[in-house]
Design an enzyme around this catalytic site. Structure first.
Site, PDB file in Angstrom:
ATOM      1  CD  GLU A 159      -2.873  -1.504   2.414  1.00 18.89           C
ATOM      2  OE1 GLU A 159      -2.922  -0.411   3.221  1.00 18.89           O
ATOM      3  OE2 GLU A 159      -3.606  -2.247   2.566  1.00 18.89           O
TER       4      GLU A 159
ATOM      5  CG  ASN B  76      -0.398  -7.011  -1.484  1.00 24.83           C
ATOM      6  OD1 ASN B  76      -0.643  -7.875  -2.108  1.00 24.83           O
ATOM      7  ND2 ASN B  76      -0.708  -7.129   0.016  1.00 24.83           N
TER       8      ASN B  76
ATOM      9  CG  HIS C  41      -9.381  -6.374   0.955  1.00 25.55           C
ATOM     10  ND1 HIS C  41      -9.697  -7.498   1.764  1.00 25.55           N
ATOM     11  CD2 HIS C  41      -7.984  -5.922   1.242  1.00 25.55           C
ATOM     12  CE1 HIS C  41      -8.453  -7.803   2.401  1.00 25.55           C
ATOM     13  NE2 HIS C  41      -7.542  -7.009   1.996  1.00 25.55           N
TER      14      HIS C  41
ATOM     15  CD  GLU D 180      -4.455  -8.227   1.827  1.00 30.83           C
ATOM     16  OE1 GLU D 180      -5.049  -7.670   2.393  1.00 30.83           O
ATOM     17  OE2 GLU D 180      -3.101  -7.855   2.047  1.00 30.83           O
TER      18      GLU D 180
ATOM     19  CG  ASP E 279     -12.267  -9.541   2.013  1.00 33.08           C
ATOM     20  OD1 ASP E 279     -12.149  -8.734   1.330  1.00 33.08           O
ATOM     21  OD2 ASP E 279     -11.924  -9.551   3.167  1.00 33.08           O
TER      22      ASP E 279
HETATM   23  O1  LIG Z   1      -6.804  -8.480  11.682  1.00 32.00           O
HETATM   24  C1  LIG Z   1      -6.830  -7.642  10.710  1.00 32.00           C
HETATM   25  C2  LIG Z   1      -6.107  -8.000   9.500  1.00 32.00           C
HETATM   26  O2  LIG Z   1      -6.706  -8.903   8.813  1.00 32.00           O
HETATM   27  C3  LIG Z   1      -5.912  -6.884   8.651  1.00 32.00           C
HETATM   28  O3  LIG Z   1      -5.157  -7.357   7.564  1.00 32.00           O
HETATM   29  C4  LIG Z   1      -5.037  -6.239   6.437  1.00 32.00           C
HETATM   30  C5  LIG Z   1      -6.366  -6.133   5.552  1.00 32.00           C
HETATM   31  O4  LIG Z   1      -6.204  -5.814   4.381  1.00 32.00           O
HETATM   32  C6  LIG Z   1      -5.035  -4.840   3.868  1.00 32.00           C
HETATM   33  O5  LIG Z   1      -5.125  -3.460   4.449  1.00 32.00           O
HETATM   34  C7  LIG Z   1      -6.407  -2.782   4.227  1.00 32.00           C
HETATM   35  C8  LIG Z   1      -6.755  -3.069   2.661  1.00 32.00           C
HETATM   36  O6  LIG Z   1      -8.077  -2.160   2.792  1.00 32.00           O
HETATM   37  C9  LIG Z   1      -8.033  -1.039   3.003  1.00 32.00           C
HETATM   38  O7  LIG Z   1      -9.299  -0.370   2.753  1.00 32.00           O
HETATM   39  C10 LIG Z   1      -9.800  -0.433   1.416  1.00 32.00           C
HETATM   40  C11 LIG Z   1     -10.250   1.117   1.375  1.00 32.00           C
HETATM   41  O8  LIG Z   1     -10.778   1.274  -0.067  1.00 32.00           O
HETATM   42  C12 LIG Z   1     -11.537   0.413  -0.332  1.00 32.00           C
HETATM   43  O9  LIG Z   1     -12.135   0.771  -1.781  1.00 32.00           O
HETATM   44  C13 LIG Z   1     -11.355  -1.077  -0.249  1.00 32.00           C
HETATM   45  O10 LIG Z   1     -12.599  -1.822  -0.685  1.00 32.00           O
HETATM   46  C14 LIG Z   1     -10.821  -1.238   0.811  1.00 32.00           C
HETATM   47  O11 LIG Z   1     -10.513  -2.315   1.081  1.00 32.00           O
HETATM   48  C15 LIG Z   1      -7.698  -0.712   4.484  1.00 32.00           C
HETATM   49  O12 LIG Z   1      -7.749   0.566   4.795  1.00 32.00           O
HETATM   50  C16 LIG Z   1      -6.405  -1.650   4.485  1.00 32.00           C
HETATM   51  O13 LIG Z   1      -6.109  -1.555   6.116  1.00 32.00           O
HETATM   52  C17 LIG Z   1      -3.622  -5.212   4.589  1.00 32.00           C
HETATM   53  O14 LIG Z   1      -2.960  -5.648   3.635  1.00 32.00           O
HETATM   54  C18 LIG Z   1      -3.843  -6.427   5.378  1.00 32.00           C
HETATM   55  O15 LIG Z   1      -2.669  -6.808   6.260  1.00 32.00           O
HETATM   56  O16 LIG Z   1      -5.314  -5.822   9.215  1.00 32.00           O
HETATM   57  C19 LIG Z   1      -5.863  -5.209  10.356  1.00 32.00           C
HETATM   58  C20 LIG Z   1      -5.896  -6.427  11.384  1.00 32.00           C
HETATM   59  O17 LIG Z   1      -6.853  -5.971  12.310  1.00 32.00           O
END
Ligand SMILES: O[C@@H]1[C@@H](O)[C@H](O[C@@H]2CO[C@@H](O[C@@H]3CO[C@@H](O[C@@H]4CO[C@@H](O)[C@H](O)[C@H]4O)[C@H](O)[C@H]3O)[C@H](O)[C@H]2O)OC[C@H]1O
Length: 399
Positions: A152, A193, A229, A259, A261
């Site tokens: 990111e 990533n 995501h 990742e 989902d």
């Molecule tokens: O226990 C959890 C972990 O599972 C968590 O892992 C991270 C989850 O995803 C990755 O970071 C996130 C990716 O999505 C971002 O939000 C996006 C914002 O734009 C939207 O369009 C999109 O749909 C969203 O997904 C989050 O802001 C990011 O944090 C990261 O690679 C994993 O490590 O981490 C937090 C723990 O509590």
């Protein structure tokens, strides 16, 4: 008015059930992929039924630690390294014969305070970053199929995220991170990533710029991880994803969905679950269509442990297995995208199908999935005693 309209079609159950031995990973490998996998996290590993399914290599040939290897977990204070949680997951992967995707080395989030609030110069932060990467990658040397070296690094418009590494080191932190990781474990595949790079646009173009930057620097970069995501109904089309993957692989790197989902605003409905199933299928099919897409990882397999409800208020049900570890419709459509098939098998107990009215906890026309649960459940549609009857939308019970 909320009520059940129960139409009991007492059938000797002939509802579709998935063929044993043709799970997601098995099907992915048959399609030329390296793996189908899932993220996991340490607290969940005490849940025996959860662990059993995670360790089922018919479905999962790869696992990713969701938190255990992040900077705050692996180097909580400067030059003091903690590998216990990461080792637990690495050992699980080794015991199961599953590939390990290692996650992640340089990320703006889940940093310990000594990094995020430290008093840095270019030279001191560079040294701290290189020390972190060298120690962690060396510890796991030979165990990681791939490392998410940088996570990111981009804003939505494709410009660099103003994280602490960018502030003190500039864009050079990226190729330096890749070169440092490559020196510590030359055999690990090294990935950039990110999220929202799954279809063409400024951010995807920015990720391609990072690939070229690392390559121009002379450092090794093997792949781009597309987090994926997604949101039900807003997931990019299969063709949009296929075109986007090709733009990355044209640069000479692999790609992977790292990742995946697909969340929805709760409560779920039959329509949302059907759309989710289609969205999953389109994404997995896009990977199948690109020879350099090596695999798909879902960000945990069950709604029971999904990160989504804790992060996106009011949203959830993002995984292919529900909170009772029962497969949702998405499972069959992912399998179909991987060329797998469902078969029709008869069960030994009577299975009662039900339709319900929207708002009653189920939705009119939703077919039960052919799984029972609760007391007397011996798996599939078989009850040790009683018959298998509707209990929730995706879950039936022996009663
Ligand atoms: O226990 C959890 C972990 O599972 C968590 O892992 C991270 C989850 O995803 C990755 O970071 C996130 C990716 O999505 C971002 O939000 C996006 C914002 O734009 C939207 O369009 C999109 O749909 C969203 O997904 C989050 O802001 C990011 O944090 C990261 O690679 C994993 O490590 O981490 C937090 C723990 O509590």
């Amino acid at each position: 008015m909320v009520h059940f309209s129960t139409i009991a079609l007492a059938l000797a159950s002939v509802l579709p059930r998935l063929t044993q031995g043709a799970g997601l990973h098995t099907a992915a490998v048959a399609k030329g992929k390296l793996y189908f996998g899932s993220a996991t996290d340490n607290p969940e590993l005490t849940d025996a039924p959860y662990l059993a399914q995670l360790s089922n290599t018919d479905d999962f040939g790869q696992i990713t630690p969701g938190n255990a290897q992040k900077w705050d977990a692996s180097e909580p204070s400067q030059n003091t390294f903690s590998y216990t949680k990461g080792d637990d997951i690495a050992n699980l992967a080794a015991t199961n014969g599953q590939k390990l995707r290692c996650h992640t080395l340089v990320w703006h989030s889940q940093l310990p305070n000594w990094v995020s609030s430290g008093s840095w110069t270019n030279a001191t932060l560079l040294a701290a970053m290189k020390n972190h990467i060298t120690n962690v990658v060396t510890h796991y040397k030979g165990k990681c199929y791939a490392w998410d070296v940088a996570n990111e690094a981009l804003n939505e418009d494709g410009t660099y995220r103003d994280n602490i590494f960018y502030q003190y080191i500039g864009e050079a932190y990226l190729p330096i991170a890749f070169a440092t990781a490559a020196a510590a474990d030359p055999d690990a595949k090294l990935y950039y990533n990110d999220y929202n790079i799954e279809s063409a646009g400024s951010k995807s173009t920015g990720a391609q710029r990072i690939v070229k930057l690392v390559q121009q620097y002379g450092a090794k970069i093997d792949g781009v991880g597309l987090q994926a995501h997604f949101i039900v109904g807003s997931t990019p089309s299969q063709s949009a994803q296929t075109t986007n993957l090709a733009a990355f692989t044209a640069l000479g790197v692999d790609v992977a969905y790292t990742e995946l989902d697909i969340r929805m605003t709760l409560p779920s409905t039959a329509a949302l679950l059907t759309q989710q199933s289609t969205d999953y299928q389109n994404t997995v099919a896009a990977c199948v269509a690109n020879a350099k897409c090596v695999g798909v990882t879902i960000w945990d397999y069950t709604d029971k442990y999904s990160w989504v409800p804790n992060t996106f208020s009011g949203q959830g049900d993002a995984c292919p297995w529900d909170a009772n570890l029962v497969k949702k419709p998405a499972y069959a459509d992912i399998l179909a995208a991987l060329g797998g098939t469902t078969s029709t098998t008869s069960a030994t107990s009577t299975f009662v199908t039900t339709t319900t009215t929207a708002g009653s906890g189920g939705t009119t026309g939703v077919p039960l999935y052919g799984q029972c649960g609760g007391s007397g459940w011996t798996g599939g549609t078989t009850c040790a005693s009683g018959t298998c009857k509707y209990a929730t939308e995706w879950y039936s019970q022996c009663v």
